[in-house]
Design an enzyme around this catalytic site. Structure first.
Site, PDB file in Angstrom:
ATOM      1  N   HIS A   1       0.846  -1.203   0.000  1.00 40.41           N
ATOM      2  CA  HIS A   1       0.000   0.000   0.000  1.00 40.41           C
ATOM      3  C   HIS A   1       0.872   1.240   0.000  1.00 40.41           C
ATOM      4  O   HIS A   1       0.760   2.091   0.882  1.00 40.41           O
ATOM      5  CB  HIS A   1      -0.943   0.031   1.212  1.00 40.41           C
TER       6      HIS A   1
ATOM      7  N   HIS B   1     -11.837 -10.019  -5.410  1.00 47.12           N
ATOM      8  CA  HIS B   1     -11.377  -8.657  -5.098  1.00 47.12           C
ATOM      9  C   HIS B   1     -10.438  -8.201  -6.209  1.00 47.12           C
ATOM     10  O   HIS B   1      -9.636  -8.989  -6.700  1.00 47.12           O
ATOM     11  CB  HIS B   1     -10.654  -8.693  -3.750  1.00 47.12           C
TER      12      HIS B   1
ATOM     13  N   GLU C   1      -8.175  -5.436  -6.154  1.00 46.50           N
ATOM     14  CA  GLU C   1      -6.964  -4.659  -5.893  1.00 46.50           C
ATOM     15  C   GLU C   1      -5.795  -5.317  -6.635  1.00 46.50           C
ATOM     16  O   GLU C   1      -5.723  -6.548  -6.743  1.00 46.50           O
ATOM     17  CB  GLU C   1      -6.699  -4.579  -4.373  1.00 46.50           C
TER      18      GLU C   1
ATOM     19  N   ASP D   1      -2.888  -6.299  -6.155  1.00 45.86           N
ATOM     20  CA  ASP D   1      -2.128  -7.437  -5.624  1.00 45.86           C
ATOM     21  C   ASP D   1      -2.836  -8.755  -5.922  1.00 45.86           C
ATOM     22  O   ASP D   1      -2.225  -9.819  -5.869  1.00 45.86           O
ATOM     23  CB  ASP D   1      -1.845  -7.288  -4.118  1.00 45.86           C
TER      24      ASP D   1
ATOM     25  N   HIS E   1     -12.248  -4.952   2.079  1.00 45.12           N
ATOM     26  CA  HIS E   1     -12.080  -3.547   2.408  1.00 45.12           C
ATOM     27  C   HIS E   1     -12.238  -2.610   1.220  1.00 45.12           C
ATOM     28  O   HIS E   1     -11.950  -1.399   1.343  1.00 45.12           O
ATOM     29  CB  HIS E   1     -10.700  -3.331   3.062  1.00 45.12           C
TER      30      HIS E   1
ATOM     31  N   ASP F   1      -9.137 -10.883   1.236  1.00 50.14           N
ATOM     32  CA  ASP F   1      -8.363 -10.092   2.199  1.00 50.14           C
ATOM     33  C   ASP F   1      -8.791 -10.333   3.657  1.00 50.14           C
ATOM     34  O   ASP F   1      -8.054 -10.005   4.586  1.00 50.14           O
ATOM     35  CB  ASP F   1      -8.497  -8.591   1.896  1.00 50.14           C
TER      36      ASP F   1
ATOM     37  N   TYR G   1      -1.914  -6.762  10.310  1.00 47.26           N
ATOM     38  CA  TYR G   1      -2.714  -6.743   9.077  1.00 47.26           C
ATOM     39  C   TYR G   1      -4.074  -6.090   9.339  1.00 47.26           C
ATOM     40  O   TYR G   1      -4.508  -5.200   8.600  1.00 47.26           O
ATOM     41  CB  TYR G   1      -2.890  -8.183   8.598  1.00 47.26           C
TER      42      TYR G   1
ATOM     43  N   HIS H   1      -4.027 -13.804   1.544  1.00 48.84           N
ATOM     44  CA  HIS H   1      -2.683 -13.477   2.054  1.00 48.84           C
ATOM     45  C   HIS H   1      -2.382 -14.363   3.253  1.00 48.84           C
ATOM     46  O   HIS H   1      -3.188 -14.463   4.193  1.00 48.84           O
ATOM     47  CB  HIS H   1      -2.610 -12.025   2.520  1.00 48.84           C
TER      48      HIS H   1
HETATM   49 FE1  FEO Z   1      -7.166  -5.396  -0.892  1.00 47.18          FE
HETATM   50 FE2  FEO Z   1      -4.842  -7.875  -0.757  1.00 47.18          FE
HETATM   51  O1  FEO Z   1      -5.780  -6.432  -1.533  1.00 47.18           O
END
Ligand code: FEO
Length: 402
Positions: free
Chosen positions: A24, A80, A82, A84, A150, A169, A197, A230
């Site tokens: 981030h 999701h 994002e 990553d 999120h 996430d 986290y 993750h």
């Molecule tokens: Fe919200 Fe692991 O990306």
């Protein structure tokens, strides 16, 4: 990392980013690295759940090929968007020409914005939400949208057949490892990373998360594994991570305090130590945190459940110092609720830092419970006594809840 069997018919095909230290942007120092998890379910139809960071596309495709020819994948689920998780999406769209693609409507819109109509994915896209599912043979995969946990597009996928919640996430940890299950790594390190986290990714969305956790509990899902995007898959410690997540989401605080400061010539630091000593003298845990020597992400984890947070800065060029200024903006963004605070600092001739800190304390919704303490140049014995007494008084307010 190559593909791993998670349970019969379910494989982990994600990648380990051992060396990444900033996540981030600069907000989150990932000193244990990161994993980008992805899963394949082989049933009458073959499903890929989530993709990975663009930089790991080649390795990801090799992992997939250990399990299945990508052209034989029938469905891709995007929990999701994002980057990553979606960075390798364009390549996967290309390699899986026969796959239908499932995700929320927000995910579809976001992917279009990030990658354009790559591989004409929109023609194969199916927007889903809570209550909808897809049958792939013996299994039916259920979708649970979790907006703002999120990002607006976020969702979970649940397989009742496998008793697995694919939580993306949710319930993640940044923990690079060659292992895949929670009971294969050190428990304390794992829970430390889960807390860091949560503090850095999910804290501002705690209220929404609390509601979603309650709703999911009502669904009475049988869960034997929580497979996040993750870190480690929760197998042994599911009850603990659910309990901790509910605790953090409820904005629970303990009788502990942090004295967070930045100093020029140690005067503010000496004040900070006296304030911390005063807090500790009442039996309240007090951490002394110099923002120039601690990572923001670690500080966030410490204060996640701290009832008291005191801020200090020397005045420089008519303002608070730049590192504490940056931290205060970060702090405000965490949307902390139910915390107590006051400000302090040394100065030479103008002394604006304390008012600067108090302004952000007010904007953040944190309650200022004591007047600020200002000291010219260096604190005298009497002024240090005043800092100590302020610490004591602050601790009493923490203990008494007033
Ligand atoms: Fe919200 Fe692991 O990306």
């Amino acid at each position: 990392m190559s593909a791993h069997l998670v349970k019969e018919g379910v494989y982990s095909v994600g990648c380990v980013d051992w060396s990444v230290r900033n996540f981030h942007g600069s907000t989150y120092v990932t000193r244990r690295g990161v994993t980008y998890n992805s899963y394949i379910i082989k049933d009458e139809k073959t499903v890929l759940i989530d993709t990975v960071h663009a930089g790991f596309t080649k390795e990801f495709v090799e992992n997939i090929k250990e399990v299945v020819d990508p052209s034989k994948i029938d469905a891709v689920i995007i929990n999701h968007i994002e980057p990553d998780h979606s960075g390798s999406f364009p390549e996967i769209v290309k390699l899986c020409p026969n796959a239908k693609i499932y995700g929320t409507e927000k995910a579809r819109q976001g992917l279009l914005k990030y990658y354009g109509a790559c591989g004409d994915f929109v023609s194969r896209w199916i927007s889903v939400k809570t209550g909808q599912s897809v049958n792939i043979g013996r299994r039916t995969l259920e979708f649970i949208d979790v907006p703002m946990i999120h990002w607006p597009d976020s969702m979970f996928t649940y397989s009742a057949f496998d008793k697995i919640l694919f939580s993306n996430d949710g319930f993640g940890q940044h923990y690079a490892t060659s292992k895949i299950f929670d009971d294969e790594v050190d428990y304390c390190s794992l829970m430390d990373e889960a807390k860091i986290y949560y503090a850095n990714i999910l804290w501002p969305f705690g209220q929404l998360l609390a509601g979603k956790l309650a709703a999911i509990k009502k669904m009475n899902l049988a869960i034997e594994l929580i497979a996040p995007s993750h870190g480690l898959i929760w197998r042994k410690h599911i009850a603990e991570i659910l309990e901790k997540s509910a605790y953090w989401a409820a904005n629970s605080v303990q009788n502990k305090a942090a004295v967070i400061y930045e100093t020029m010539w140690h005067s503010t630091e000496i004040m900070a130590k006296k304030i911390a000593d005063g807090i500790a003298s009442e039996g309240v845990e007090a951490a002394l945190i110099d923002v120039s020597k601690n990572e923001r992400s670690d500080i966030a984890a410490y204060i996640l459940d701290a009832k008291g947070i005191v801020f200090g800065s020397s005045t420089h060029d008519n303002f608070m110092l730049p590192l504490i200024d940056g931290f205060m903006h970060f702090y405000k963004g965490l949307k902390p609720k139910g915390r107590k605070s006051f400000a302090f600092g040394s100065y030479g001739w103008s002394g604006e830092a304390v008012e600067n800190l108090e302004a952000v304390i007010a904007e953040s919704g944190t309650e200022k419970v004591l007047d600020g303490i200002k000291v010219v140049y260096a604190p005298s014995k009497e002024e240090l006594d005043k800092c100590f007494e302020a610490g004591k008084e602050f601790a009493k307010k923490i203990l008494n809840g007033n």
